[in-house]
Design a protein around this motif. Structure first.
Motif, PDB file in Angstrom:
ATOM      1  N   LEU A  45      -0.873   2.925  10.138  1.00  0.00           N
ATOM      2  CA  LEU A  45      -0.198   1.701   9.718  1.00  0.00           C
ATOM      3  C   LEU A  45      -1.120   0.488   9.830  1.00  0.00           C
ATOM      4  O   LEU A  45      -1.089  -0.413   8.975  1.00  0.00           O
ATOM      5  N   HIS A  46      -1.949   0.475  10.866  1.00  0.00           N
ATOM      6  CA  HIS A  46      -2.896  -0.633  11.011  1.00  0.00           C
ATOM      7  C   HIS A  46      -3.877  -0.652   9.834  1.00  0.00           C
ATOM      8  O   HIS A  46      -4.214  -1.726   9.313  1.00  0.00           O
ATOM      9  N   GLU A  47      -4.331   0.515   9.398  1.00  0.00           N
ATOM     10  CA  GLU A  47      -5.235   0.585   8.254  1.00  0.00           C
ATOM     11  C   GLU A  47      -4.558   0.001   7.005  1.00  0.00           C
ATOM     12  O   GLU A  47      -5.184  -0.729   6.235  1.00  0.00           O
ATOM     13  N   LEU A  48      -3.289   0.327   6.816  1.00  0.00           N
ATOM     14  CA  LEU A  48      -2.564  -0.182   5.652  1.00  0.00           C
ATOM     15  C   LEU A  48      -2.363  -1.689   5.738  1.00  0.00           C
ATOM     16  O   LEU A  48      -2.399  -2.389   4.725  1.00  0.00           O
ATOM     17  N   LEU A  49      -2.159  -2.198   6.950  1.00  0.00           N
ATOM     18  CA  LEU A  49      -2.027  -3.641   7.136  1.00  0.00           C
ATOM     19  C   LEU A  49      -3.325  -4.355   6.785  1.00  0.00           C
ATOM     20  O   LEU A  49      -3.327  -5.364   6.067  1.00  0.00           O
ATOM     21  N   VAL A  50      -4.435  -3.833   7.277  1.00  0.00           N
ATOM     22  CA  VAL A  50      -5.740  -4.444   7.015  1.00  0.00           C
ATOM     23  C   VAL A  50      -6.064  -4.411   5.523  1.00  0.00           C
ATOM     24  O   VAL A  50      -6.645  -5.356   4.975  1.00  0.00           O
ATOM     25  N   GLU A  51      -5.677  -3.331   4.865  1.00  0.00           N
ATOM     26  CA  GLU A  51      -5.927  -3.209   3.430  1.00  0.00           C
ATOM     27  C   GLU A  51      -4.983  -4.064   2.597  1.00  0.00           C
ATOM     28  O   GLU A  51      -5.168  -4.203   1.383  1.00  0.00           O
ATOM     29  N   GLY A  52      -3.959  -4.627   3.232  1.00  0.00           N
ATOM     30  CA  GLY A  52      -3.021  -5.473   2.512  1.00  0.00           C
ATOM     31  C   GLY A  52      -1.980  -4.719   1.710  1.00  0.00           C
ATOM     32  O   GLY A  52      -1.353  -5.287   0.816  1.00  0.00           O
ATOM     33  N   ARG A  53      -1.736  -3.460   2.048  1.00  0.00           N
ATOM     34  CA  ARG A  53      -0.752  -2.686   1.298  1.00  0.00           C
ATOM     35  C   ARG A  53       0.656  -2.817   1.886  1.00  0.00           C
ATOM     36  O   ARG A  53       1.637  -2.611   1.189  1.00  0.00           O
ATOM     37  N   ILE A  54       0.729  -3.146   3.172  1.00  0.00           N
ATOM     38  CA  ILE A  54       2.008  -3.445   3.810  1.00  0.00           C
ATOM     39  C   ILE A  54       1.838  -4.726   4.624  1.00  0.00           C
ATOM     40  O   ILE A  54       0.711  -5.136   4.899  1.00  0.00           O
ATOM     41  N   GLU A  55       2.940  -5.366   4.994  1.00  0.00           N
ATOM     42  CA  GLU A  55       2.866  -6.576   5.805  1.00  0.00           C
ATOM     43  C   GLU A  55       4.098  -6.678   6.686  1.00  0.00           C
ATOM     44  O   GLU A  55       5.154  -6.110   6.383  1.00  0.00           O
ATOM     45  N   ARG A  56       3.952  -7.410   7.795  1.00  0.00           N
ATOM     46  CA  ARG A  56       5.057  -7.638   8.706  1.00  0.00           C
ATOM     47  C   ARG A  56       5.918  -8.778   8.181  1.00  0.00           C
ATOM     48  O   ARG A  56       5.400  -9.830   7.807  1.00  0.00           O
ATOM     49  N   ARG A  57       7.220  -8.568   8.186  1.00  0.00           N
ATOM     50  CA  ARG A  57       8.155  -9.643   7.861  1.00  0.00           C
ATOM     51  C   ARG A  57       9.284  -9.583   8.878  1.00  0.00           C
ATOM     52  O   ARG A  57      10.089  -8.662   8.872  1.00  0.00           O
ATOM     53  N   GLY A  58       9.290 -10.594   9.757  1.00  0.00           N
ATOM     54  CA  GLY A  58      10.275 -10.581  10.820  1.00  0.00           C
ATOM     55  C   GLY A  58      10.029  -9.407  11.754  1.00  0.00           C
ATOM     56  O   GLY A  58       8.923  -9.195  12.238  1.00  0.00           O
ATOM     57  N   ARG A  59      11.054  -8.605  11.961  1.00  0.00           N
ATOM     58  CA  ARG A  59      10.934  -7.444  12.848  1.00  0.00           C
ATOM     59  C   ARG A  59      10.612  -6.166  12.085  1.00  0.00           C
ATOM     60  O   ARG A  59      10.499  -5.088  12.681  1.00  0.00           O
ATOM     61  N   GLY A  60      10.469  -6.268  10.762  1.00  0.00           N
ATOM     62  CA  GLY A  60      10.234  -5.068   9.962  1.00  0.00           C
ATOM     63  C   GLY A  60       8.916  -5.123   9.203  1.00  0.00           C
ATOM     64  O   GLY A  60       8.121  -6.052   9.320  1.00  0.00           O
ATOM     65  N   THR A  61       8.682  -4.089   8.398  1.00  0.00           N
ATOM     66  CA  THR A  61       7.478  -3.966   7.582  1.00  0.00           C
ATOM     67  C   THR A  61       7.895  -3.696   6.144  1.00  0.00           C
ATOM     68  O   THR A  61       8.808  -2.903   5.892  1.00  0.00           O
ATOM     69  N   VAL A  62       7.236  -4.356   5.197  1.00  0.00           N
ATOM     70  CA  VAL A  62       7.561  -4.177   3.787  1.00  0.00           C
ATOM     71  C   VAL A  62       6.289  -3.936   2.991  1.00  0.00           C
ATOM     72  O   VAL A  62       5.171  -4.162   3.480  1.00  0.00           O
ATOM     73  N   VAL A  63       6.456  -3.483   1.756  1.00  0.00           N
ATOM     74  CA  VAL A  63       5.335  -3.296   0.849  1.00  0.00           C
ATOM     75  C   VAL A  63       4.829  -4.675   0.408  1.00  0.00           C
ATOM     76  O   VAL A  63       5.618  -5.547   0.037  1.00  0.00           O
ATOM     77  N   SER A  64       3.524  -4.875   0.470  1.00  0.00           N
ATOM     78  CA  SER A  64       2.933  -6.186   0.210  1.00  0.00           C
ATOM     79  C   SER A  64       2.857  -6.522  -1.269  1.00  0.00           C
ATOM     80  O   SER A  64       2.867  -5.644  -2.145  1.00  0.00           O
ATOM     81  N   THR A  65       2.718  -7.840  -1.508  1.00  0.00           N
ATOM     82  CA  THR A  65       2.329  -8.322  -2.824  1.00  0.00           C
ATOM     83  C   THR A  65       0.884  -7.895  -3.075  1.00  0.00           C
ATOM     84  O   THR A  65       0.067  -7.913  -2.150  1.00  0.00           O
ATOM     85  N   PRO A  66       0.532  -7.486  -4.289  1.00  0.00           N
ATOM     86  CA  PRO A  66      -0.867  -7.115  -4.562  1.00  0.00           C
ATOM     87  C   PRO A  66      -1.824  -8.241  -4.188  1.00  0.00           C
ATOM     88  O   PRO A  66      -1.486  -9.422  -4.274  1.00  0.00           O
TER      89      PRO A  66
END
Length: 231
Positions: A45-66
């Protein structure tokens, strides 16, 4: 196949079936679903966060804007954002005149100690903070901006409106970690990789226009260049 690689492959598959803004399963649920330790999932999940494919929103995680893809060219950030259908914006952080150091004075073609205008702004795309831009210009040339320039708009457009045309630039990009102040301004963390851009721009006659140091969130911005073989 190693467990981390296998989990990453599974998560990539999950993302392929989701669209921007969709919720992404939490760490605990993914660990249970795939029968692995939570630490293994956390790494993926950390790899996906760094790549910008997912992001934290509040207490959850969502698919990021490109990611916003910026061209390596003499075009402004505004032009790059609009090209991708994104709404550009800026928040003013600092606007002050400073005495130019020896290095800055040489880059701007002024004498050491002469006044340089320092403009620091947070860059936005659709209201999302993506970068922190620090620009220096010679006051002797652009001092009139104090009365005419709106810092929430394009600086390049304002420069061109004075009759100055960009001719060339030298640009360098490197990967860094943000300082605490920079991370706070970008609503990020000091552990998130950033892209740091250094640019010195000249007009069509070779006269210095600006020196820029910009920091971009690596999870939200990418750069591209068009290359040709001239041999």
């Amino acid at each position: 196949m190693s467990k981390p690689h296998a989990i990453r492959t599974e998560l990539d598959g999950l993302l392929d079936g989701l669209v921007e803004g969709d919720p992404f399963p939490p760490e605990r649920e993914l660990a249970t679903r795939f029968g692995v330790a939570r630490e293994t999932v956390r790494q993926a999940l950390h790899e996906l966060l760094v790549e910008g494919r997912i992001e934290r929103r509040g207490r959850g995680t969502v698919v990021s804007t490109p990611k916003l893809v910026q061209p390596l060219s003499l075009k402004s950030y505004t032009e790059g954002a609009l090209r991708m259908g994104r709404k550009p914006g800026r928040l003013l952080v600092t606007w002050e005149d400073v005495a130019a150091s020896a290095d800055l004075a040489e880059a701007l073609g002024i004498a050491e100690g002469d006044a340089a205008m320092h403009l620091e702004r947070v860059l936005l795309a659709d209201g999302q903070k993506i970068g922190l831009e620090s620009t220096y210009l010679p006051v002797a040339r652009f001092g009139g901006f104090r009365e005419t320039f709106d810092p929430t708009t394009s600086l390049y457009a304002a420069v061109r409106a004075t009759g100055v045309h960009f001719g060339s630039a030298v640009e360098r990009i490197e990967t860094v970690l943000a300082a605490p102040r920079e991370a706070a301004l970008l609503e990020s963390t000091t552990a998130m990789p950033m892209l740091r851009l250094h640019r010195r721009s000249l007009d069509i006659e070779g006269g210095p226009i600006e020196v820029v140091r910009a920091l971009y969130r690596g999870d939200r911005v990418a750069f591209e260049a068009s290359l040709t073989d001239r041999d």
